[in-house]
Scaffold this motif. Structure first.
Motif, PDB file in Angstrom:
ATOM      1  N   ASP A 355     -22.423  66.784 -64.675  1.00 42.41           N
ATOM      2  CA  ASP A 355     -23.382  66.061 -65.244  1.00 42.41           C
ATOM      3  C   ASP A 355     -24.099  67.513 -65.796  1.00 42.41           C
ATOM      4  O   ASP A 355     -23.884  68.771 -64.688  1.00 42.41           O
ATOM      5  CB  ASP A 355     -24.796  65.608 -65.959  1.00 42.41           C
ATOM      6  N   MET A 356     -24.836  68.102 -66.767  1.00 36.89           N
ATOM      7  CA  MET A 356     -24.890  69.043 -67.533  1.00 36.89           C
ATOM      8  C   MET A 356     -26.794  68.802 -67.116  1.00 36.89           C
ATOM      9  O   MET A 356     -27.041  67.609 -66.680  1.00 36.89           O
ATOM     10  CB  MET A 356     -24.283  69.610 -68.724  1.00 36.89           C
ATOM     11  N   VAL A 357     -27.490  69.919 -67.237  1.00 37.21           N
ATOM     12  CA  VAL A 357     -28.473  70.488 -66.900  1.00 37.21           C
ATOM     13  C   VAL A 357     -29.465  69.157 -67.616  1.00 37.21           C
ATOM     14  O   VAL A 357     -30.803  68.494 -67.721  1.00 37.21           O
ATOM     15  CB  VAL A 357     -28.894  71.812 -66.463  1.00 37.21           C
ATOM     16  N   GLY A 362     -25.228  74.237 -72.631  1.00 36.73           N
ATOM     17  CA  GLY A 362     -24.205  74.862 -73.336  1.00 36.73           C
ATOM     18  C   GLY A 362     -22.843  74.121 -71.489  1.00 36.73           C
ATOM     19  O   GLY A 362     -23.364  72.896 -71.996  1.00 36.73           O
ATOM     20  N   GLY A 363     -21.634  73.979 -72.488  1.00 39.60           N
ATOM     21  CA  GLY A 363     -20.940  73.307 -71.625  1.00 39.60           C
ATOM     22  C   GLY A 363     -20.254  72.857 -72.323  1.00 39.60           C
ATOM     23  O   GLY A 363     -19.434  71.899 -71.258  1.00 39.60           O
ATOM     24  N   GLN A 364     -20.340  71.770 -73.441  1.00 36.71           N
ATOM     25  CA  GLN A 364     -19.441  71.566 -74.631  1.00 36.71           C
ATOM     26  C   GLN A 364     -18.098  71.806 -74.527  1.00 36.71           C
ATOM     27  O   GLN A 364     -17.943  72.864 -74.422  1.00 36.71           O
ATOM     28  CB  GLN A 364     -20.190  71.013 -75.502  1.00 36.71           C
ATOM     29  N   ILE A 376     -17.079  68.970 -83.771  1.00 31.38           N
ATOM     30  CA  ILE A 376     -18.083  67.819 -82.855  1.00 31.38           C
ATOM     31  C   ILE A 376     -17.829  68.505 -81.528  1.00 31.38           C
ATOM     32  O   ILE A 376     -16.883  69.103 -81.286  1.00 31.38           O
ATOM     33  CB  ILE A 376     -17.177  66.547 -82.835  1.00 31.38           C
ATOM     34  N   ALA A 377     -19.045  68.607 -80.567  1.00 30.92           N
ATOM     35  CA  ALA A 377     -19.048  69.203 -79.513  1.00 30.92           C
ATOM     36  C   ALA A 377     -19.993  67.665 -78.836  1.00 30.92           C
ATOM     37  O   ALA A 377     -20.780  67.162 -78.668  1.00 30.92           O
ATOM     38  CB  ALA A 377     -20.846  70.618 -79.773  1.00 30.92           C
ATOM     39  N   VAL A 378     -18.714  67.995 -77.310  1.00 29.84           N
ATOM     40  CA  VAL A 378     -19.736  67.123 -76.675  1.00 29.84           C
ATOM     41  C   VAL A 378     -19.164  66.947 -75.008  1.00 29.84           C
ATOM     42  O   VAL A 378     -18.746  67.745 -75.159  1.00 29.84           O
ATOM     43  CB  VAL A 378     -18.133  65.652 -77.362  1.00 29.84           C
ATOM     44  N   HIS A 379     -19.668  66.795 -74.522  1.00 38.20           N
ATOM     45  CA  HIS A 379     -19.609  66.460 -72.985  1.00 38.20           C
ATOM     46  C   HIS A 379     -20.531  65.061 -72.108  1.00 38.20           C
ATOM     47  O   HIS A 379     -21.883  64.551 -72.480  1.00 38.20           O
ATOM     48  CB  HIS A 379     -20.965  67.727 -72.482  1.00 38.20           C
ATOM     49  N   PRO A 380     -18.976  63.951 -72.246  1.00 37.31           N
ATOM     50  CA  PRO A 380     -19.592  63.345 -72.053  1.00 37.31           C
ATOM     51  C   PRO A 380     -20.264  62.339 -70.358  1.00 37.31           C
ATOM     52  O   PRO A 380     -20.706  61.776 -70.601  1.00 37.31           O
ATOM     53  CB  PRO A 380     -18.122  62.161 -72.307  1.00 37.31           C
ATOM     54  N   GLY A 381     -20.090  63.326 -70.050  1.00 34.16           N
ATOM     55  CA  GLY A 381     -21.113  63.007 -68.406  1.00 34.16           C
ATOM     56  C   GLY A 381     -19.876  63.620 -67.458  1.00 34.16           C
ATOM     57  O   GLY A 381     -18.502  62.775 -67.717  1.00 34.16           O
TER      58      GLY A 381
END
Length: 425
Positions: A355-357, A362-364, A376-381
């Motif tokens: 997971d991101m902080v 960032g990091g998506q 579309i910018a995603v980081h689903p975890g």
């Protein structure tokens, strides 16, 4: 087994504000709603981001191909007067071959004889809107079969663009993909359901021959695990999938990768170290660990592809684990490329391993051409996945599958790429 579910979007409130500069998002608005699917949550976060910050401009990037019609090697340089040095080596191009890259209108490239000084240009071109093919001049032999084929290719590209309104950006000719492709015709928010008997490992046995240890770490044989493959974009075809990997599986993948991490490379033919990609990479084969083999079996069910094809001598690469520290990124690129034959990366399945902080870390994974070029910018975890297709149903590369790993601003990021090729590697 497949079923189809159509999920309506829930009302999560109006995240808009009249003052763009001072718009803030409350903790409750950031949190995922009880009745929200993962896709709904991620898409709602896009709207909050657009409302807070409207400075994104549509991406004007384009795929181009450079063609060497002669029987000799050349070096390729990108010329940028605003850089120091201004002549940036991008690699070699083989005799009678094609090299594809992502570029922008106004970019300048040039060729030199292989190994010659960067200043000794033989031929240069400037990228022009609507022109995707650039053929080295002079041509040594215009009657050569390769060059005759190149001229036919150019005619096809021009006709395809007139008929479809988009550029053909892959190898010519190449067939449509025959492997399964999840549909997006049902619309954004639709969820395909797929089941597997490759259940999660919730702990890692010390001895995989010990049935008691295995029973403590995994559900009994015959148990089914169901996944939802949720559409979040139709152009390009992007899906999110929740809980693909367990926490124990994620931790094992990271542990195995940490022993192998090396500076990432970009480009074809093994790639080269490049400022566009600053992460570290490790490769894991399915036969390295029993749990990895289970993950491959599970992915086969999710992708609806015969597991026998998910071997490196068939249709997949080894799993690529990538680690990003603060300041590291991978700039916009596509996963497919024209390497001079019909083989191509077709499917990318991205496993997110941590997971991101927070939302400002960032990091998506950013798809700048999705959502009518708003992106579309995603980081689903942790443990979740993003699935997208690099090829269109007609076999062309999907230019809208352009994506980038957004620079890390806080913490770190672990991700795992799972690539499936068509028609084979």
């Amino acid at each position: 087994a497949m079923t189809h579910i159509c999920m309506a979007y829930v009302d999560v409130g109006d995240a808009t504000c009249s003052d763009q500069a001072s718009c803030t998002v409350s903790d409750s608005e950031r949190a995922r709603g009880v009745n929200e699917s993962l896709g709904q949550y991620l898409l709602r976060k896009q709207e909050q981001w657009y409302n807070r910050k409207s400075s994104r401009r549509p991406s004007n990037s384009m795929q181009i191909r450079m063609i060497n019609p002669n029987n000799r090697h050349y070096d390729v340089y990108w010329y940028n007067v605003h850089r120091n040095p201004s002549r940036i080596f991008k690699g070699a191009i083989k005799p009678k071959s094609i090299r594809s890259t992502n570029s922008y209108e106004g970019h300048i490239f040039y060729f030199t004889a292989q190994g010659d000084a960067p200043e000794n240009e033989l031929w240069r071109f400037e990228v022009t809107a609507g022109v995707n093919i650039y053929i080295f001049e002079p041509v040594d032999d215009e009657s050569d079969d390769f060059y005759v084929g190149v001229k036919k290719q150019k005619e096809f590209l021009e006709r395809y663009q007139r008929e479809t309104g988009r550029a053909w950006i892959h190898h010519y000719p190449r067939p449509p993909p025959k492997l399964f492709m999840w549909s997006v015709d049902e619309g954004i928010g639709h969820v395909h359901s797929v089941s597997t008997q490759q259940t999660h490992w919730n702990c890692i046995p010390q001895d995989f021959q010990d049935s008691e240890q295995i029973s403590q770490c995994r559900d009994a044989p015959g148990t089914e695990l169901e996944f939802g493959v949720e559409v979040i974009s139709q152009e390009p075809r992007i899906f999110v999938i929740e809980n693909v990997l367990s926490s124990a599986e994620v931790n094992l993948v990271i542990e195995l990768a940490q022993r192998k991490l090396r500076r990432s490379r970009a480009g074809g033919d093994g790639g080269m170290e490049d400022s566009t990609r600053t992460s570290r990479t490790a490769w894991l084969d399915r036969d390295e660990h029993t749990v990895l083999d289970s993950i491959y079996h599970r992915v086969a069910d999710i992708l609806q592809i015969d597991d026998a094809l998910l071997h490196t001598d068939k249709n997949v690469e080894s799993m690529q684990v990538v680690h990003y520290d603060v300041g590291q990124e991978y700039m916009a690129h596509t996963d497919f490329g024209d390497h001079g034959d019909i083989t191509s990366r077709y499917i990318t399945l991205l496993f997110y391993l941590n997971d991101m902080v927070d939302d400002e870390s960032g990091g998506q994974t950013l798809f700048p051409k999705a959502n009518d070029d708003k992106g579309i910018a995603v980081h689903p975890g942790k443990g979740n996945a993003v699935l997208f297709y690099s090829l269109l149903p007609d076999g062309n590369g999907d230019e809208k599958s352009l994506h980038e790993a957004v620079k890390i601003l806080k913490g770190e990021k672990y991700i795992c790429n799972f690539w499936v090729w068509s028609p084979h590697r």
